[in-house]
Design a protein around this motif. Sequence first.
Motif, PDB file in Angstrom:
ATOM      1  N   ASP A 177      -0.622  -6.760   9.644  1.00 51.72           N
ATOM      2  CA  ASP A 177      -1.661  -6.146   8.829  1.00 51.72           C
ATOM      3  C   ASP A 177      -2.262  -4.994   9.625  1.00 51.72           C
ATOM      4  O   ASP A 177      -1.906  -4.770  10.787  1.00 51.72           O
ATOM      5  CB  ASP A 177      -2.728  -7.165   8.394  1.00 51.72           C
ATOM      6  CG  ASP A 177      -3.504  -7.765   9.553  1.00 51.72           C
ATOM      7  OD1 ASP A 177      -3.723  -7.073  10.567  1.00 51.72           O
ATOM      8  OD2 ASP A 177      -3.915  -8.938   9.447  1.00 51.72           O
ATOM      9  N   THR A 178      -3.156  -4.250   9.023  1.00 48.89           N
ATOM     10  CA  THR A 178      -3.654  -3.041   9.654  1.00 48.89           C
ATOM     11  C   THR A 178      -4.670  -3.310  10.760  1.00 48.89           C
ATOM     12  O   THR A 178      -5.178  -2.374  11.368  1.00 48.89           O
ATOM     13  CB  THR A 178      -4.271  -2.095   8.605  1.00 48.89           C
ATOM     14  OG1 THR A 178      -5.299  -2.785   7.892  1.00 48.89           O
ATOM     15  CG2 THR A 178      -3.204  -1.621   7.628  1.00 48.89           C
TER      16      THR A 178
ATOM     17  N   TYR B 273     -10.044   3.383   5.224  1.00 50.65           N
ATOM     18  CA  TYR B 273      -9.664   4.114   4.008  1.00 50.65           C
ATOM     19  C   TYR B 273     -10.879   4.780   3.378  1.00 50.65           C
ATOM     20  O   TYR B 273     -11.947   4.181   3.258  1.00 50.65           O
ATOM     21  CB  TYR B 273      -9.038   3.147   3.012  1.00 50.65           C
ATOM     22  CG  TYR B 273      -8.745   3.750   1.654  1.00 50.65           C
ATOM     23  CD1 TYR B 273      -7.719   4.670   1.486  1.00 50.65           C
ATOM     24  CD2 TYR B 273      -9.494   3.380   0.541  1.00 50.65           C
ATOM     25  CE1 TYR B 273      -7.434   5.204   0.245  1.00 50.65           C
ATOM     26  CE2 TYR B 273      -9.219   3.914  -0.712  1.00 50.65           C
ATOM     27  CZ  TYR B 273      -8.186   4.832  -0.842  1.00 50.65           C
ATOM     28  OH  TYR B 273      -7.922   5.369  -2.085  1.00 50.65           O
TER      29      TYR B 273
ATOM     30  N   SER C 193      -4.570   2.859   1.593  1.00 51.68           N
ATOM     31  CA  SER C 193      -5.596   2.036   0.951  1.00 51.68           C
ATOM     32  C   SER C 193      -5.882   0.712   1.639  1.00 51.68           C
ATOM     33  O   SER C 193      -6.957   0.144   1.459  1.00 51.68           O
ATOM     34  CB  SER C 193      -5.226   1.776  -0.514  1.00 51.68           C
ATOM     35  OG  SER C 193      -4.015   1.044  -0.600  1.00 51.68           O
ATOM     36  N   ASP C 194      -4.930   0.176   2.413  1.00 54.79           N
ATOM     37  CA  ASP C 194      -5.201  -1.110   3.055  1.00 54.79           C
ATOM     38  C   ASP C 194      -5.754  -0.978   4.472  1.00 54.79           C
ATOM     39  O   ASP C 194      -5.929  -1.967   5.165  1.00 54.79           O
ATOM     40  CB  ASP C 194      -3.959  -2.012   3.046  1.00 54.79           C
ATOM     41  CG  ASP C 194      -2.780  -1.437   3.824  1.00 54.79           C
ATOM     42  OD1 ASP C 194      -2.867  -0.278   4.279  1.00 54.79           O
ATOM     43  OD2 ASP C 194      -1.768  -2.155   3.978  1.00 54.79           O
TER      44      ASP C 194
ATOM     45  N   ALA D 205       0.827  -1.212   0.000  1.00 51.57           N
ATOM     46  CA  ALA D 205       0.000   0.000   0.000  1.00 51.57           C
ATOM     47  C   ALA D 205       0.860   1.261   0.000  1.00 51.57           C
ATOM     48  O   ALA D 205       0.571   2.235  -0.713  1.00 51.57           O
ATOM     49  CB  ALA D 205      -0.939  -0.001   1.207  1.00 51.57           C
TER      50      ALA D 205
END
Length: 243
Positions: free
Chosen positions: A74-75, A222, A217-218, A43
């Motif tokens: 990861d987010t 978003y 974006s991830d 991203a």
Amino acid sequence: MRQDVEIQTADGVAKAGLFAPTGPNASKAGVILYCDAFGPRPALYGMAERLADAGYFVLVPDLFYRAAPYGPFDTNAFNNEATRGVLRALLQATTQAMTAADTGAFLDALEKAGATGRIGTVGYCFGGGRALTAAATYPDGIAAAASFHGGNLASDAPDSPHRKAADIRGRVYVGMAGTDSSFPPAQSAKLAEALREADVDYVLENYVGMPHGWTVSDHSVYDAKGAERHWKRLLAFFEETLR
């Protein structure tokens, strides 16, 4: 296209993604993109490519290289009990002073790659404060510093970026999430006061309705429309200052 490079610092070797400018707008200007809490990943590389397409050399360094190997995260890592503590420890162990020292090597890497013009910084979340601290640490080398949904930019911490406002000579842009517990209104006012008293050319803009992390974006939060507004502001800011 990304080129994977290794940068020698005082504390070891930092991996980084390097992107060369493309198209008719290619210039000698460069940008350091400081990652958010989850580290370099596709991203952020996509964001670097967009900056390269706008004509800039772009470096996306791994700020957490001292702890490598780590993650990947990861987010949603903060919402996962198994990764929350690990990630928080990683962030706490990577101090502002460390990133400030590393930035000297990052600037050298950009120059070696061909970025012999003006240099800007941009940081997201965790990286927002790093972008401002870099501008204060290298006032002759960094002409523009931008932060988006950066946290703790004017906190009580001894290394809070607002404390170094008097050392900044470049321009500053801060894009704030509409509601952000990591950068509440009291901190916004304190940062604005510090920058104004230091006679810094700055803009603080409130992105009403946008949550912390809206530009990347991830992230689950978003917001495509809000992200495009951020791009419009960032590209104009760099165009005016670096070109």
